[in-house]
Scaffold this active site. Structure first.
Site, PDB file in Angstrom:
ATOM      1  N   LYS A   9      -7.608   2.107  -3.085  1.00  0.00           N
ATOM      2  CA  LYS A   9      -8.325   1.941  -2.062  1.00  0.00           C
ATOM      3  C   LYS A   9      -9.155   3.319  -1.490  1.00  0.00           C
ATOM      4  O   LYS A   9      -8.370   4.182  -1.325  1.00  0.00           O
ATOM      5  CB  LYS A   9      -7.436   1.343  -0.862  1.00  0.00           C
TER       6      LYS A   9
ATOM      7  N   HIS B  35     -12.037   3.883   5.057  1.00  0.00           N
ATOM      8  CA  HIS B  35     -10.809   3.954   5.801  1.00  0.00           C
ATOM      9  C   HIS B  35     -11.225   3.658   7.278  1.00  0.00           C
ATOM     10  O   HIS B  35     -10.457   4.376   8.136  1.00  0.00           O
ATOM     11  CB  HIS B  35     -10.303   5.247   5.828  1.00  0.00           C
TER      12      HIS B  35
ATOM     13  N   ARG C  68     -16.981  -8.709  10.914  1.00  0.00           N
ATOM     14  CA  ARG C  68     -16.896  -9.187  12.057  1.00  0.00           C
ATOM     15  C   ARG C  68     -17.277 -10.723  12.270  1.00  0.00           C
ATOM     16  O   ARG C  68     -17.256 -11.290  13.328  1.00  0.00           O
ATOM     17  CB  ARG C  68     -17.347  -8.383  12.997  1.00  0.00           C
TER      18      ARG C  68
ATOM     19  N   GLN D  34       0.742  -1.355   0.033  1.00  0.00           N
ATOM     20  CA  GLN D  34       0.102  -0.080  -0.059  1.00  0.00           C
ATOM     21  C   GLN D  34       0.948   1.116   0.020  1.00  0.00           C
ATOM     22  O   GLN D  34       1.984   1.390   0.657  1.00  0.00           O
ATOM     23  CB  GLN D  34      -0.689  -0.044   1.395  1.00  0.00           C
TER      24      GLN D  34
ATOM     25  N   ARG E 135      -8.809  -4.074  11.838  1.00  0.00           N
ATOM     26  CA  ARG E 135      -8.825  -4.016  13.244  1.00  0.00           C
ATOM     27  C   ARG E 135      -8.806  -5.599  13.883  1.00  0.00           C
ATOM     28  O   ARG E 135      -7.822  -5.754  14.849  1.00  0.00           O
ATOM     29  CB  ARG E 135      -9.717  -3.244  14.010  1.00  0.00           C
TER      30      ARG E 135
ATOM     31  N   ASP F   7     -14.093  -3.279   2.246  1.00  0.00           N
ATOM     32  CA  ASP F   7     -13.154  -3.345   3.518  1.00  0.00           C
ATOM     33  C   ASP F   7     -13.811  -2.549   4.478  1.00  0.00           C
ATOM     34  O   ASP F   7     -14.329  -1.412   4.379  1.00  0.00           O
ATOM     35  CB  ASP F   7     -11.829  -2.565   2.864  1.00  0.00           C
TER      36      ASP F   7
END
Length: 359
Positions: A232, A256, A291, A127, A311, A287
């Site tokens: 992205k 983001h 979960r 990235q 995360r 993205d």
């Protein structure tokens, strides 16, 4: 006993990480409205299972830009993994390879690209943020090519870092001993200079990110690398159409992680519009807010080819290093495989728009 759900990894990570580091990882921009919006968008989708389908063998495998994946799953680019664990991105790469997942290495990784590649057994992408000084970008692209990275991911939703109140409140700067080791130190100096009431990360971006780039600059980048180009941060059909016209190979539909434009549309809401706009000309990756394995299924039905997890990978890293990251990825993969069987969808291609309903 191993953790049985992602929130258990989250709880351990929150306990182990310092408050400023936790806030840096978990915080959002502005009012932090986007931290819940992505989850709410996915929760408004329900699955439509089919019965009496042979699901004795379910195959979650897929490919993305020529790379085979055990499931349509990758790790999103995130900076400074050593904030979560001393081994940092090396441990993350080891885990991604073991789980058959893709890893996108951040430009601001805290381990060298060469060390990460040496531990990786799965596909790597790199990235980039577009810097005012282009030489450090070009040097990193050259190193990425030599290290075997298979694509470049240009983040396009961050001409500047948004106001993130937690980082400002904490006067956040990078702790001693943690730095972006793949970038010229002169480019990164502001990120280490903590001041009360300021975010060093925001100050660094204001100094170094080039906010003047346009679609025309993509040609400059293409002339200097043969690697596929991924954008992205795309959230509209108009930009998706432009990306396809400029020959971009894949798009990461992302807000983001709620850390840039406050009150933006969640990625899951934007995905169908983007899928319609590109009409198969670009691969699509969702993205944000993944979960559970069912979220992977929902994303595929919305038009994605794969999802990125952010995360939760860092939660796993803080929990138990490479083993924790691998466990997080395998948990999501196992949940997705169960959804495949219970939905009567034994192949990734069976997840189409008619298999979900919005409420």
């Amino acid at each position: 006993m191993a953790a049985l759900a992602l929130d258990e990894y989250e709880a351990v990570a929150r306990e182990r990480l310092s408050r400023p580091v936790w806030d840096f990882i978990e915080g959002g921009s502005g009012t932090e409205s986007m931290l819940s919006a992505g989850r709410e968008a996915l929760d408004r989708i329900r699955l439509r299972p089919r019965c009496l389908v042979d699901v004795s063998v379910c195959d979650p495998g897929t490919s993305l830009l020529g790379a085979g994946l055990a499931a349509p799953l990758g790790i999103a680019p995130m900076a400074y993994h050593r904030l979560a664990h001393p081994e940092g991105e090396v441990a993350t790469a080891r885990a991604a390879g073991a789980a058959g997942a893709l890893l996108v290495v951040s430009m601001f990784a805290s381990r060298s690209l060469e060390d990460i590649a040496a531990e990786a057994t799965g596909p790597l992408w790199l990235q980039l943020y577009w810097l005012k000084r282009r030489e450090p970008m070009l040097e990193l692209i050259r190193r990425a090519e030599e290290a075997g990275c298979r694509a470049l991911v240009l983040t396009v939703d961050a001409p500047r870092v948004a106001y993130r109140p937690r980082d400002v409140r904490n006067g956040f700067s990078l702790p001693e001993g943690i730095r972006a080791v793949n970038v010229d130190p002169s480019v990164m100096s502001a990120s280490h200079s903590g001041q009360a009431g300021q975010s060093a990360i925001a100050r660094h971006s204001a100094e170094q990110f080039d906010s003047s780039i346009t679609w025309d600059d993509l040609e400059w980048l293409r002339e200097r690398t043969s690697l596929p180009l991924v954008l992205k941060g795309v959230l509209t059909g108009e930009d998706a159409e432009l990306a396809a016209k400029h020959g971009v190979e894949a798009l990461v539909v992302s807000n983001h992680g709620g850390r840039q434009l406050d009150f933006a549309r969640p990625a899951a809401e934007a995905l169908p519009e983007i899928a319609e706009a590109v009409d198969g000309r670009c691969r699509l990756i969702l993205d944000g807010s993944i979960r559970h394995g069912a979220d992977v299924a929902k994303a595929l039905c919305l038009g994605a080819d794969a999802v990125f997890v952010g995360r939760p990978a860092l939660w796993g890293l803080a929990h138990s290093g490479a083993e924790g990251v691998e466990a997080v990825l395998r948990l999501l993969s196992d949940e997705f495989a169960e959804v495949m069987a219970l939905m009567g969808a034994p192949r990734v291609g069976d997840f189409i728009s008619s298999r979900i309903v919005h409420f």
